[in-house]
Design a protein around this motif. Structure first.
Motif, PDB file in Angstrom:
ATOM      1  N   GLU A  41       4.536 -21.371   2.754  1.00 20.41           N
ATOM      2  CA  GLU A  41       3.710 -20.264   3.100  1.00 20.41           C
ATOM      3  C   GLU A  41       4.429 -19.232   3.573  1.00 20.41           C
ATOM      4  N   ASP A  42       5.650 -19.086   4.168  1.00 20.37           N
ATOM      5  CA  ASP A  42       6.462 -17.987   4.258  1.00 20.37           C
ATOM      6  C   ASP A  42       6.822 -17.231   2.969  1.00 20.37           C
ATOM      7  N   ALA A  43       6.949 -17.988   1.935  1.00 21.82           N
ATOM      8  CA  ALA A  43       7.356 -17.367   0.604  1.00 21.82           C
ATOM      9  C   ALA A  43       6.065 -16.708   0.122  1.00 21.82           C
ATOM     10  N   LEU A  44       5.066 -17.412   0.245  1.00 19.45           N
ATOM     11  CA  LEU A  44       3.674 -16.649  -0.046  1.00 19.45           C
ATOM     12  C   LEU A  44       3.524 -15.428   0.532  1.00 19.45           C
ATOM     13  N   VAL A  45       3.633 -15.543   1.762  1.00 19.12           N
ATOM     14  CA  VAL A  45       3.471 -13.968   2.659  1.00 19.12           C
ATOM     15  C   VAL A  45       4.332 -13.077   2.066  1.00 19.12           C
ATOM     16  N   GLU A  46       5.534 -13.504   1.587  1.00 21.08           N
ATOM     17  CA  GLU A  46       6.517 -12.620   1.152  1.00 21.08           C
ATOM     18  C   GLU A  46       6.000 -11.821  -0.031  1.00 21.08           C
ATOM     19  N   ALA A  47       5.394 -12.634  -1.093  1.00 20.02           N
ATOM     20  CA  ALA A  47       5.103 -12.289  -2.198  1.00 20.02           C
ATOM     21  C   ALA A  47       3.927 -11.286  -1.938  1.00 20.02           C
ATOM     22  N   GLN A  48       3.017 -11.543  -1.003  1.00 16.30           N
ATOM     23  CA  GLN A  48       1.984 -10.838  -0.818  1.00 16.30           C
ATOM     24  C   GLN A  48       2.370  -9.486  -0.177  1.00 16.30           C
ATOM     25  N   GLY A  49       3.212  -9.362   0.673  1.00 17.61           N
ATOM     26  CA  GLY A  49       3.743  -8.086   1.250  1.00 17.61           C
ATOM     27  C   GLY A  49       4.616  -7.275   0.185  1.00 17.61           C
ATOM     28  N   ILE A  50       5.065  -7.842  -0.986  1.00 18.05           N
ATOM     29  CA  ILE A  50       5.933  -6.886  -1.828  1.00 18.05           C
ATOM     30  C   ILE A  50       4.660  -6.240  -2.793  1.00 18.05           C
ATOM     31  N   ILE A  51       3.417  -6.732  -3.080  1.00 14.27           N
ATOM     32  CA  ILE A  51       2.458  -6.379  -4.074  1.00 14.27           C
ATOM     33  C   ILE A  51       1.181  -6.635  -3.359  1.00 14.27           C
ATOM     34  N   PRO A  52       0.803  -5.950  -2.266  1.00 14.10           N
ATOM     35  CA  PRO A  52      -0.342  -6.285  -1.503  1.00 14.10           C
ATOM     36  C   PRO A  52      -1.506  -5.871  -2.295  1.00 14.10           C
ATOM     37  N   GLU A  53      -1.434  -5.156  -3.309  1.00 15.85           N
ATOM     38  CA  GLU A  53      -2.603  -4.415  -3.959  1.00 15.85           C
ATOM     39  C   GLU A  53      -3.208  -5.511  -5.224  1.00 15.85           C
ATOM     40  N   GLU A  54      -2.318  -6.584  -5.490  1.00 14.70           N
ATOM     41  CA  GLU A  54      -2.585  -7.688  -6.502  1.00 14.70           C
ATOM     42  C   GLU A  54      -3.224  -8.701  -6.067  1.00 14.70           C
ATOM     43  N   PRO A  55      -4.466  -9.072  -6.484  1.00 15.68           N
ATOM     44  CA  PRO A  55      -5.252  -9.899  -6.205  1.00 15.68           C
ATOM     45  C   PRO A  55      -4.789 -11.441  -6.212  1.00 15.68           C
ATOM     46  N   ALA A  56      -3.768 -11.594  -7.236  1.00  9.19           N
ATOM     47  CA  ALA A  56      -3.213 -12.895  -7.712  1.00  9.19           C
ATOM     48  C   ALA A  56      -2.348 -13.593  -6.312  1.00  9.19           C
ATOM     49  N   VAL A  57      -1.801 -12.670  -5.608  1.00 11.66           N
ATOM     50  CA  VAL A  57      -0.970 -13.295  -4.468  1.00 11.66           C
ATOM     51  C   VAL A  57      -1.969 -13.852  -3.408  1.00 11.66           C
ATOM     52  N   TYR A  58      -3.016 -13.144  -3.236  1.00 12.00           N
ATOM     53  CA  TYR A  58      -4.113 -13.784  -2.135  1.00 12.00           C
ATOM     54  C   TYR A  58      -4.705 -14.990  -2.799  1.00 12.00           C
ATOM     55  N   LEU A 117      -8.447 -15.316   0.622  1.00 13.34           N
ATOM     56  CA  LEU A 117      -9.201 -15.009  -0.624  1.00 13.34           C
ATOM     57  C   LEU A 117     -10.203 -13.959  -0.720  1.00 13.34           C
ATOM     58  N   GLU A 118     -10.816 -13.800   0.258  1.00 12.37           N
ATOM     59  CA  GLU A 118     -11.838 -12.443   0.434  1.00 12.37           C
ATOM     60  C   GLU A 118     -11.001 -11.143   0.449  1.00 12.37           C
ATOM     61  N   GLN A 119      -9.829 -11.186   0.963  1.00 12.69           N
ATOM     62  CA  GLN A 119      -9.000 -10.128   0.911  1.00 12.69           C
ATOM     63  C   GLN A 119      -8.784  -9.593  -0.672  1.00 12.69           C
ATOM     64  N   GLY A 120      -8.304 -10.644  -1.321  1.00 16.88           N
ATOM     65  CA  GLY A 120      -7.923 -10.563  -2.656  1.00 16.88           C
ATOM     66  C   GLY A 120      -9.316 -10.135  -3.579  1.00 16.88           C
ATOM     67  N   GLU A 121     -10.512 -10.591  -3.094  1.00 20.69           N
ATOM     68  CA  GLU A 121     -11.497 -10.615  -3.989  1.00 20.69           C
ATOM     69  C   GLU A 121     -12.030  -8.974  -3.550  1.00 20.69           C
ATOM     70  N   LYS A 122     -11.596  -8.271  -2.538  1.00 19.49           N
ATOM     71  CA  LYS A 122     -11.834  -6.827  -2.299  1.00 19.49           C
ATOM     72  C   LYS A 122     -11.228  -6.005  -3.429  1.00 19.49           C
ATOM     73  N   LEU A 123     -10.170  -6.723  -3.675  1.00 17.05           N
ATOM     74  CA  LEU A 123      -9.061  -5.780  -4.548  1.00 17.05           C
ATOM     75  C   LEU A 123      -9.083  -5.999  -6.207  1.00 17.05           C
ATOM     76  N   MET A 124     -10.110  -6.935  -6.309  1.00 13.64           N
ATOM     77  CA  MET A 124     -10.303  -7.187  -8.266  1.00 13.64           C
ATOM     78  C   MET A 124     -11.100  -6.201  -8.422  1.00 13.64           C
ATOM     79  N   ASP A 125     -10.776  -5.921 -10.055  1.00 13.62           N
ATOM     80  CA  ASP A 125     -11.470  -5.154 -10.794  1.00 13.62           C
ATOM     81  C   ASP A 125     -12.840  -5.608 -11.036  1.00 13.62           C
ATOM     82  N   LYS A 126     -13.908  -4.935 -10.815  1.00 16.57           N
ATOM     83  CA  LYS A 126     -15.136  -5.487 -10.753  1.00 16.57           C
ATOM     84  C   LYS A 126     -15.549  -5.851 -12.092  1.00 16.57           C
ATOM     85  N   PHE A 127     -14.964  -5.081 -13.132  1.00 17.32           N
ATOM     86  CA  PHE A 127     -15.377  -5.207 -14.637  1.00 17.32           C
ATOM     87  C   PHE A 127     -14.728  -6.178 -15.139  1.00 17.32           C
ATOM     88  N   HIS A 128     -13.519  -6.610 -14.641  1.00 14.69           N
ATOM     89  CA  HIS A 128     -12.489  -7.672 -15.017  1.00 14.69           C
ATOM     90  C   HIS A 128     -11.898  -8.516 -13.907  1.00 14.69           C
TER      91      HIS A 128
END
Length: 249
Positions: free
Chosen positions: A78-95, A115-126
């Motif tokens: 979990e710590d590692a996943l949170v680190e990844a999220q902190g590096i690229i917080p605009e990328e849905p894949a980390v969420y 997951l809902e945080q990642g959903e908000k960042l998704m490109d709605k067309f892709h």
């Protein structure tokens, strides 16, 4: 340039350890491979300039998380996943990665939030279809039927938008079950009819049976129902299903 080879070697060691996981006599070798991979990832991170390639740095943390999961160390994962999220917080894949991990740990509320945080960042067309699928499954486990339906149907709508007419069973099957549960039998019937020829072979009997059952309930003609009953009988996987098919016939 050799710096990046460390990350790829770590990935290869992880894959080899993962392949050995089911062989009890290889457990010590697998653990040694994982430890070697962890050391390589840390060396890679320490030597990678901090302002360069944040996506690669995040990928290193995500790989580290997968190794910790295999080592049965969820806190470090979990710590590692949170680190990844902190590096690229605009990328849905980390969420997605964090949410899937939390869902596997049984932490449904935390998983939904990520997951809902990642959903908000998704490109709605892709959109990120895997994120939508995991979010739908997590909502379903949490008892949120309408929220689950919205995510699954969103994937089907995307398929239609890009001209895809054969549904992925991982999406269409839970959506059909949910539609049947909430009384939307026409929608469920349409999904089962789609799956009746393109779904997984081992489940074709069930898909055709469900399509025939719902078609009968919705008042379809016998001639329209018959092909589904025939296919259901051909692909029935057990005596219980064969009995149900016989009752419909």
């Amino acid at each position: 340039a050799a710096l990046y080879l460390r990350l790829e070697l770590a990935r290869a060691l992880h894959m080899k350890a993962h392949a050995l996981a089911g062989q009890s006599e290889m457990s010590q070798e697998g653990e040694a491979l994982r430890d070697e991979a962890i050391a390589l990832i840390h060396a890679f991170r320490e030597n990678l300039p901090k302002r360069r390639t944040p996506e690669v740095r995040a990928a290193a943390w995500s790989l580290l998380a997968q190794i910790f999961i295999d080592k049965k160390d969820p806190e470090s994962a979990e710590d590692a996943l949170v680190e990844a999220q902190g590096i690229i917080p605009e990328e849905p894949a980390v969420y997605l990665n964090l949410g899937r991990f939390l869902a596997d740990q049984g932490r449904q509320d935390d998983a939904l939030y990520a997951l809902e945080q990642g959903e908000k960042l998704m490109d709605k067309f892709h959109p990120n279809l895997e994120l939508m699928l995991i979010l739908g499954l997590t909502h379903r486990r949490a008892g949120n039927r309408e929220a689950a339906i919205a995510r699954f149907q969103g994937i089907i709508d995307y398929f239609l938008a890009v001209g895809r007419t054969e549904w992925d069973p991982a999406v269409a099957r839970p959506l059909a079950e949910l539609y049947a549960e909430v009384g939307k039998e026409q929608e469920a019937c349409d999904l089962y009819r789609n799956l009746s020829t393109v779904g997984e072979r081992e489940n074709l009997g069930r898909y055709n049976y469900e399509a025939a059952r719902l078609m009968m309930k919705l008042g379809f003609k016998k001639s329209e129902i018959a092909p589904y009953l025939i296919r259901a009988g051909e692909h029935a996987a057990d005596d219980v299903l064969r009995k149900k098919i016989g009752e419909l016939e």
